[in-house]
Design a protein around this motif. Structure first.
Motif, short mmCIF file in Angstrom:
data_model
loop_
_atom_site.label_atom_id
_atom_site.label_comp_id
_atom_site.label_asym_id
_atom_site.label_seq_id
_atom_site.Cartn_x
_atom_site.Cartn_y
_atom_site.Cartn_z
N THR A 705 39.54 -62.59 -22.87
CA THR A 705 38.36 -63.47 -22.98
C THR A 705 38.38 -64.54 -21.89
N PHE A 706 39.57 -65.14 -21.66
CA PHE A 706 39.67 -66.25 -20.69
C PHE A 706 40.09 -65.71 -19.32
N LEU A 707 39.52 -66.27 -18.28
CA LEU A 707 39.85 -65.81 -16.93
C LEU A 707 41.05 -66.56 -16.37
N SER A 708 41.31 -67.78 -16.92
CA SER A 708 42.44 -68.58 -16.42
C SER A 708 42.75 -69.66 -17.45
N ILE A 709 43.85 -70.39 -17.23
CA ILE A 709 44.20 -71.47 -18.18
C ILE A 709 43.16 -72.59 -18.09
N VAL A 721 45.31 -79.10 -25.65
CA VAL A 721 45.85 -77.74 -25.46
C VAL A 721 47.32 -77.84 -25.05
N LYS A 722 48.21 -77.24 -25.88
CA LYS A 722 49.64 -77.21 -25.56
C LYS A 722 50.00 -75.78 -25.19
N VAL A 723 50.56 -75.60 -23.97
CA VAL A 723 50.95 -74.25 -23.54
C VAL A 723 52.45 -74.10 -23.78
N THR A 724 52.85 -72.93 -24.30
CA THR A 724 54.28 -72.76 -24.67
C THR A 724 55.17 -72.63 -23.45
N VAL A 725 54.61 -72.27 -22.29
CA VAL A 725 55.44 -72.21 -21.07
C VAL A 725 54.96 -73.27 -20.08
N ASP A 726 55.91 -73.88 -19.37
CA ASP A 726 55.52 -74.97 -18.46
C ASP A 726 55.23 -74.47 -17.05
N ASP A 727 55.79 -73.34 -16.69
CA ASP A 727 55.62 -72.84 -15.33
C ASP A 727 54.17 -72.40 -15.11
N PHE A 735 45.93 -64.71 -23.50
CA PHE A 735 46.51 -65.81 -24.28
C PHE A 735 46.40 -65.54 -25.77
N ARG A 736 47.46 -65.98 -26.49
CA ARG A 736 47.37 -66.07 -27.95
C ARG A 736 47.19 -67.53 -28.29
N ILE A 737 46.24 -67.83 -29.17
CA ILE A 737 46.02 -69.24 -29.52
C ILE A 737 46.28 -69.43 -31.00
N THR A 738 47.06 -70.48 -31.32
CA THR A 738 47.28 -70.84 -32.73
C THR A 738 46.42 -72.06 -33.04
N PHE A 739 45.52 -71.89 -34.01
CA PHE A 739 44.61 -72.98 -34.39
C PHE A 739 45.17 -73.72 -35.60
N PRO A 740 44.85 -75.03 -35.72
CA PRO A 740 45.25 -75.74 -36.94
C PRO A 740 44.37 -75.26 -38.09
N VAL A 741 44.97 -74.73 -39.15
CA VAL A 741 44.19 -74.24 -40.29
C VAL A 741 44.23 -75.29 -41.38
N ARG A 742 43.05 -75.69 -41.86
CA ARG A 742 43.01 -76.72 -42.92
C ARG A 742 43.35 -76.10 -44.26
N SER A 743 44.09 -76.83 -45.05
CA SER A 743 44.43 -76.30 -46.37
C SER A 743 43.26 -76.55 -47.30
N GLY A 744 43.12 -75.70 -48.30
CA GLY A 744 42.02 -75.89 -49.26
C GLY A 744 40.72 -75.52 -48.59
N LYS A 745 39.63 -75.72 -49.33
CA LYS A 745 38.32 -75.30 -48.81
C LYS A 745 37.78 -76.35 -47.88
N GLY A 746 38.40 -76.43 -46.72
CA GLY A 746 37.86 -77.33 -45.71
C GLY A 746 38.14 -78.80 -45.96
N PRO A 769 50.83 -67.65 -23.50
CA PRO A 769 50.48 -66.52 -22.63
C PRO A 769 51.40 -65.34 -22.96
N HIS A 770 50.89 -64.12 -22.92
CA HIS A 770 51.79 -62.98 -23.15
C HIS A 770 51.40 -61.87 -22.19
N VAL A 771 52.35 -60.99 -21.94
CA VAL A 771 52.12 -59.92 -20.96
C VAL A 771 51.80 -58.64 -21.71
N ILE A 772 50.75 -57.95 -21.29
CA ILE A 772 50.43 -56.66 -21.91
C ILE A 772 51.49 -55.66 -21.47
#
Length: 1464
Positions: A705-709, A721-727, A735-746, A769-772
């Motif tokens: 979906t994304f063309l670049s960071i 946005v926090k990237v797991t690798v610094d290089d 990219f895999r993105i982990t979103f904050p999920v709210r507990s309960g119904k919103g 980021p991950h490599v296919i």
């Protein structure tokens, strides 16, 4: 001034006459927006306008009435004027409440006055006609509960305190039933005591309003005499009142407390006993409305909870009522002992109840009713004032057994018969003006239950198709010209493409009924016809497929041979039509009398012209007809048929859809829990949004979906946005993105201080980021990538689509809806490989566009499947239909087995491993896996030391197999890299065997049909179909065990409500639950809705409202795409006011094609005023078939001018708002320039409605109307019209008419800001280098009118011809050396031919200016447009003359073949 559509022909005034009229003069003085100095407000103006009954004036409500309303100036005329204007807006389907929302302060006062006026005595200040207007206004209010302003006022009338209107005993009974209510009731009483007396009195008035209104209605109803003349005002008042009651009963929020009030008033009993019901002529519609009200008052729903009641619960309620009556009878009325001791089934019919209660006196009946709390107790020694008939009907109608709704539905024939087809109250004619009410269900915001939802849609869908069937029958039968022969039989004087005389008809099978039913399971018949017609029409008849619907018709004409048919006179008596019955084709019979089955095999060639079809008849209809024949001695309908009529396949799916809806009503409809309430329009509209779903997914792989960071960071504004690798070198997609999920119904958790805990956390995204994994050494192994830089709103839409729940994406024109849809599909495919996605669209064209884009993404081709007949139009060599996929699998299997053979050879293994998929599987297990495992053991890490890089290549066992891949396979740079390559090679090999394992089923299944079913149910992961196909094939899909987890709908705002709903239920529930996880709808409710041909269903029943639009109205959250990339920014401004902050993508400003001016034209868009031509503006040769010759000639002249400048003709489209004008323009093009090689034809000449979803660089638009704005007043049509052009839009219209229309102001204020005469630059050729908006270096010419433009184009053309001719002459005289190599020198002969052709073209095709000005208006006879030019081909002159049904029957084979293209 938009006048209502009139069924009768009335010559409307011209704009100049209107301008001279009273209201328009006032408008120009007091409120018209284009007038700068307006006069101050004057109450007398309102009184005058109301007295003169002119309420349909443009902008009167917005700019004058409501702007100046206040309690001080309120009067009867003022109130009524506002109500009339609001009603008129609803009638014309334009937004009515916007004005009130802008200035809401005085609305409560105004509303209270309306209530007071509605209850006023009819002989007082307000007449009954005026009170009918008020009832209609109130009805609109009750149907607009989504508007906060209205809801706040209406709520007082329909909440629990309205039970004050109940009689005390009934109130007590109801409170006893539900103890919780008593608590509320006591609370209400307490609150009332705290109010001051004035406010309390006001509150009591409002609570009792509906009870008092019912009493007022009953008094009006009782004043209707049985046979003496009655004023129609009374009848209309009664009809509108019942309509209001139906609407209150059909919505849960209004019904909840009101149903008890209605029951307590015994309104239905009063109505059924009234004189109006017994007046045949005047009371017909009233009776039909009354039946609808009766149905809704007894609807199977619990009023308080809103839960649907089952058959058992309804029976229990019925038994409770009867037993309580029996108890009362046993305890207090000895004369009813027999009744009290009988069993229920014996006494719950109308006959038995009348037998028991009929002999009782009025007083006794009153006492029985008062014991049941139906009437107040009768005081001692007093006689009842109610008559016996009323009391008896009250008891009987309340306690008689009701017929189950589903039973009635199952016994109903699905094909319409002659009785329904021509009943005006149920199927009104095309020209419904919107004035009266009709006995039709309405589709509003909310429904009572799913059963109610399906039933309303079932009835409307059935009637809408009936209307279309009526048109087809009238057209075909009148073409056949049935006349009475000398011997009294039938003779056909004409012929029809869609109908044939029947030679023989026999019923061949009547199967036994199922147990518990009284109609046969199957009725089949044979129909023989003689196909002595042209070959292509014969092919159409022979091409009738299984399940195609035909109609069997009986005509007995009374008119002698040669009588002319007059389309304006009633159809039935002219042709002598007696019966119409539907049937369904099973197939054509071969020589031996067997049905020829559909399939891939070629059909046998049959000799002769006689063909017999086996058809299925409707068993319910057959049973009814036979019963009628046997019991009443009527004739046998099935011995009389003499015409069979077929219909176009695209319009002929009504029976399958009706059967589908009926099947849904007979099964337990399992809609996912998270959708149920939203579909019915209740509860929290945002409850199905992903943020409130309990199973929200935290981590999602966004794949490509994304063309670049940087693209990713810009897509989530306001997030950390926090990237797991610094290089930075490793921060590349996917990219895999982990979103904050709210507990309960919103709901966020709160800590001790009440602060939101972790607000930063809520905004933090963790990006990994991950490599296919490497897929193999071949170039085609590389995954395909998305190249589109999505905007942040598009990313939000993609994210929402990947999460579970309901996602609604509003996509304005040019905002990349399809790209978003395709990316969502791709991401779901990669994130959830085991899930299956169903794609549904409105049109085949949209489905094909989607498919072409899906193929460009990284989705395995074997997982795609396309159902339906549209796959023929896919612009690709690949066939995605069911049989196309079967062939693909078989071919792919052979390819893969060849690869296995090659692998086996490379490994030196003996035997035939590539014989079948099964042997290949064993080969993989025993030969390939063993070698791979051995290899891994040699090269994997041993302890702390890394193995040598060369070992990876040295020990690799498949070198020989990969010899045809780009060499060297191993780079030798690092161990990790080479190891990844080796694993990629093994993945490539493994994939071959995985696919073969999947294809193994095709070896076991032998027939193409079985293989295709297997693909559909097991193999395909992405299945696409149109909504029509889904409705047609639901039964087959469910039977196959079809399963899917996600639905994506494109063009959702163009799909009928019911056709949007059916795809949710194409699978059987698992353990009583639906497995549906996601529903993504993409559409645009600001563009045109589904096409409904009949105005009554469209306007009155609101059938054109799509489910998407209804969800938006209810308040379901939407993602609004906000950047368009289709049109110049200036063109976008003409329609972007309709959307939430719609802007432009950067390329619209940057690309040269958008920044360059339109050559030869000063402006990129212009509104060109067209005055009357030869004293005529719009004309109407047939009803609603509008034409405007001046505009048509002007549009074609501009088109020719552009082509002569060098514009390619296919980049120009001509649009208009009416079919009549479309045919007129096509005709003019054929005469002027259609066959001229210098000019040619535009890309399309069509209507705005037909062009929705398409685009072109330059659009020429004709608005046609000069007397009334007409249907362009629907802003959605305006948005479509304005948004089709990319680079240039030129509109031809009567400016004085359209600039006065309030709804169109935002667009027309921009259009009228530019000059209203066409500005051209004739010396500037195409393409130009001039920038858009720059002053041109060439001279600008102003065109004042159409004749001047026609003259100009003629001269320009002649000049061009002469210069070309001169150039050719010069070429001829040049010595050969001067002619460049490769350039052919025309010889004398060709030169002469060219000259002759040129002269012919000049004389025949391009009109001289004198011709143009002398062109007569197109009269009803379809006169030719020019006396001097070649006359039009015959089919064209007929199309211009009248409504376009002509092309179906053409005079020559060429005409006939071109006909469908004409009507596209």
């Amino acid at each position: 001034m938009a006048a209502p559509a009139q069924p009768k022909k009335i010559v409307a005034p011209t704009v100049s006459q209107i301008n001279a009229e009273f209201v328009t003069q006032l408008a120009c003085k007091y409120w018209a927006p284009h007038i700068k100095k307006k006069s101050p407000f004057d109450i007398k103006v309102i009184e005058d306008i109301y007295e003169k009954e002119i309420v349909k004036s443009s902008q009167y409500l917005e700019n004058y009435l409501w702007m100046n309303y206040s309690p001080e100036v309120s009067s009867k005329a003022y109130l009524m004027s506002i109500c009339c204007m609001v009603n008129e807006k609803f009638r014309e389907n334009v937004p009515a409440w916007e004005t009130f929302k802008k200035k809401p302060d005085h609305f409560p006062f105004f509303f209270k006055h309306i209530l007071k006026a509605a209850l006023a005595e009819t002989d007082g200040e307000f007449s009954l006609h005026e009170q009918t207007v008020l009832l209609l206004f109130l009805d609109h209010c009750f149907n607009s509960l989504e508007v906060d302003l209205i809801r706040s006022q209406v709520q007082q009338l329909i909440s629990l305190p309205m039970w004050m209107g109940l009689q005390p005993a009934r109130l007590e009974l109801e409170l006893k039933k539900t103890p919780k209510l008593r608590k509320f009731w006591n609370l209400i009483k307490k609150n009332d005591e705290k109010m001051d007396p004035g406010a309390r009195e006001q509150a009591y008035q409002e609570r009792r309003f509906l009870s008092q209104l019912i009493q007022k209605f009953i008094s009006v109803l009782k004043s209707v005499p049985l046979s003496e003349p009655v004023t129609m005002d009374k009848v209309h008042y009664c009809e509108r009142f019942i309509e209001l009651m139906i609407d209150l009963e059909a919505l849960l929020p209004t019904r909840r407390w009101f149903n008890t009030i209605l029951d307590d008033s015994h309104l239905l009993v009063h109505c059924y006993l009234s004189n109006l019901v017994h007046r045949e002529e005047d009371g017909h519609l009233f009776s039909q409305l009354l039946d609808m009200l009766k149905f809704y008052t007894g609807f199977e729903i619990n009023d308080q909870t809103g839960n649907a009641l089952t058959e058992n619960e309804m029976t229990t309620i019925h038994y409770d009522r009867i037993t309580s009556l029996q108890r009362a009878a046993f305890a207090h009325f000895p004369e009813l002992y027999d009744f009290a001791l009988s069993n229920v089934a014996e006494v719950d019919t109308r006959e038995s109840l009348v037998k028991f209660f009929g002999p009782l006196s009025s007083n006794t009946l009153h006492q029985v009713a008062s014991y049941l709390c139906l009437l107040p107790t009768l005081p001692n020694n007093e006689d009842t004032t109610l008559d016996k008939e009323f009391l008896l009907e009250l008891l009987v109608s309340r306690h008689e057994r009701r017929i189950s709704q589903i039973q009635q539905l199952n016994q109903m024939p699905l094909y319409p018969t002659e009785k329904i087809i021509w009943d005006e109250n149920i199927v009104p004619t095309e020209y419904y003006s919107g004035e009266g009410c009709l006995a039709l269900p309405k589709l509003n915001l909310q429904f009572l239950t799913l059963h109610d939802y399906l039933l309303r849609n079932f009835n409307l869908f059935r009637l809408e198709s009936t209307y279309e069937i009526r048109q087809d029958i009238e057209d075909s039968v009148s073409r056949m010209k049935p006349w009475q022969s000398e011997y009294g039989g039938v003779v056909f004087g004409g012929w029809a493409r869609m109908a044939q005389p029947i030679v023989a008809f026999t019923v061949v099978e009547v199967a036994k009924p199922n147990i518990g039913e009284n109609w046969p399971t199957r009725v089949r018949a044979d129909v023989t016809i003689n196909l002595n017609v042209r070959d292509h029409i014969k092919d159409e008849w022979e091409g009738l497929r299984k399940h195609d619907v035909c109609f069997l018709i009986t005509v007995r004409p009374t008119k002698p041979y040669g009588t002319k048919f007059d389309r304006r006179r009633p159809f039935i008596e002219q042709v002598g039509l007696v019966y119409v019955r539907g049937c369904e084709i099973q197939g054509m019979l071969d020589d031996k009398g067997r049905v020829i089955e559909d399939g891939p095999e070629p059909r046998p060639n049959l000799r002769g012209e006689s063909r017999t079809f086996r058809v299925f008849l409707d068993p319910n209809q057959y049973q009814q007809d036979m019963t009628n024949t046997i019991q009443n001695g009527a004739e046998d309908v099935y011995d009389t048929f003499n015409i069979i009529m077929r219909r176009k396949p695209k319009e002929n799916n009504f029976k399958a859809v009706l059967e589908t809806i009926r099947n849904l009503m007979n099964t337990d409809c399992v809609v996912p829990d998270w959708l149920h309430d939203i579909i019915l329009g209740y509860g929290d509209p945002s409850s199905a949004h992903y943020s409130k779903m309990p199973n929200q997914i935290a981590t999602l792989d966004f794949n490509d979906t994304f063309l670049s960071i940087e693209h990713l960071k810009s897509s989530f504004p306001g997030h950390n946005v926090k990237v797991t690798v610094d290089d930075p070198a490793l921060q590349i997609p996917p990219f895999r993105i982990t979103f904050p999920v709210r507990s309960g119904k919103g709901k966020k958790r709160k800590d001790a201080d009440g602060e939101d805990e972790g607000t930063d956390e809520a905004k933090t995204l963790i990006v990994e980021p991950h490599v296919i994994p490497n897929r193999g050494p071949y170039p085609y192994n590389q995954p395909k990538r998305n190249t589109i830089q999505f905007t942040h709103t598009q990313i939000e839409a993609i994210r929402a689509g990947m999460q579970p729940g309901l996602t609604m994406v509003v996509g304005p024109p040019g905002t990349g809806k399809t790209d978003v849809a395709v990316q969502i599909i791709s991401n779901i495919y990669h994130n959830f490989p085991e899930q299956r996605t169903l794609i549904v669209t409105h049109s085949n064209q949209a489905l094909n566009q989607l498919f072409e884009k899906i193929m460009a993404l990284d989705i395995d081709e074997r997982h795609l499947l396309r159902l339906g007949h549209g796959e023929e139009e896919l612009e690709t060599e690949k066939d995605f239909s069911r049989y196309g996929r079967v062939n693909y699998v078989l071919a792919r299997r052979i390819e893969l087995l060849e690869e296995v053979k090659r692998l086996q050879k490379s490994l030196g293994v003996p035997g035939d491993a590539s014989y079948t998929c099964e042997t290949a599987g064993y080969f993989f297990l025993y030969q390939v896996m063993s070698r791979w495992e051995e290899y891994i053991s040699k090269v994997k890490n041993k302890g702390s030391t890394l193995p040598d890089v060369t070992e990876v290549s040295t020990f690799f066992p498949f070198h020989e197999y990969f010899a045809n891949a780009p060499q060297p396979i191993f780079k030798g740079r690092s161990y990790e890299e080479d190891m990844e390559i080796a694993e990629g090679c093994f993945r490539h090999i493994k994939k071959i065997f995985t696919q073969l394992e999947e294809f193994r089923a095709s070896e076991l299944l032998r027939s193409g049909l079985d293989r295709s079913k297997y693909l559909l149910v097991k193999e395909a992961k992405i299945i696409a179909m149109t909504c029509t196909h889904a409705a047609l094939k639901r039964h087959d899909l469910v039977k196959l065990g079809f399963k899917y987890d996600n639905i994506l709908m494109e063009e959702a705002a163009q799909i009928l409500e019911i056709e949007t709903f059916i795809p949710l239920l194409l699978q059987n529930p698992q353990d009583g639950f639906s497995r549906l996880k996601r529903w993504i709808m993409i559409g645009d409710h600001h563009q045109l809705p589904p096409v409904i041909k009949n105005m009554a269903f469209q306007k009155y029943s609101n059938m054109e409202q799509s489910l998407f639009t209804r969800f938006v109205r209810v308040g379901v959250p939407t993602v609004d795409l906000d950047a368009q990339g289709r049109a110049r920014a200036s063109l976008c401004n003409l329609y972007n006011w309709r959307y939430k902050n719609l802007g432009n993508l950067p390329h619209v400003q940057l690309l040269p094609e958008f920044s360059t001016a339109n050559a030869g034209l000063l402006y990129d868009f212009q509104l060109i005023n067209v005055e009357d031509f030869q004293g005529v503006g719009e004309s109407e040769p047939n009803p609603y078939f509008y034409q405007n010759l001046g505009e048509a000639e002007y549009v074609v002249a501009l088109f020719m001018y552009m082509c002569l400048l060098g514009y390619p003709a296919d980049r120009i489209s001509i649009l208009t708002t009416y079919n009549g004008q479309k045919h007129l323009i096509r005709d003019i093009i054929n005469r002027r320039c259609g066959n001229n090689p210098l000019i040619g034809r535009p890309n399309k000449v069509t209507t705005v409605d037909r062009f929705q979803g398409q685009q072109n660089d330059y659009i020429l638009l004709s608005l046609v109307r000069t007397r009334a704005v007409g249907h362009l007043r629907d802003v959605r049509r305006l948005v479509v019209a304005m948004s089709r052009a990319r680079l240039g839009l030129y509109i031809f219209a009567r400016v004085s008419l359209f600039q006065n229309c309030f709804e169109l102001t935002p667009a027309f204020s921009q259009l009228t800001a530019r000059p209203l005469h066409l500005h051209i630059i004739p010396t500037e050729p195409f393409p130009t280098t001039r920038k858009n908006g720059e002053r041109p270096s060439h001279e600008v010419q102003i065109i004042k009118n159409m004749p001047q433009m026609a003259n100009f184009v003629y001269n320009m053309y002649m000049h061009l011809i002469q210069t070309t001719h001169h150039y050719h002459q010069t070429l001829l005289q040049l010595p050969p050396a001067m002619v460049e190599e490769g350039e052919e020198v025309p010889n004398q002969e060709t030169e002469l031919e060219t000259e002759e052709e040129t002269m012919t073209a000049q004389a025949d095709i391009i009109p001289s200016p004198t011709d143009s000005v002398a062109t007569p208006s197109y009269a009803e006879a379809g006169a030719s447009s020019d006396p001097d030019t070649t006359p039009a081909p015959p089919e064209i002159s007929t199309t211009v003359a009248g409504p376009v049904t002509a092309p179906a029957e053409a005079d020559t084979p060429q005409d006939a073949t071109s006909a469908p293209a004409e009507t596209k």
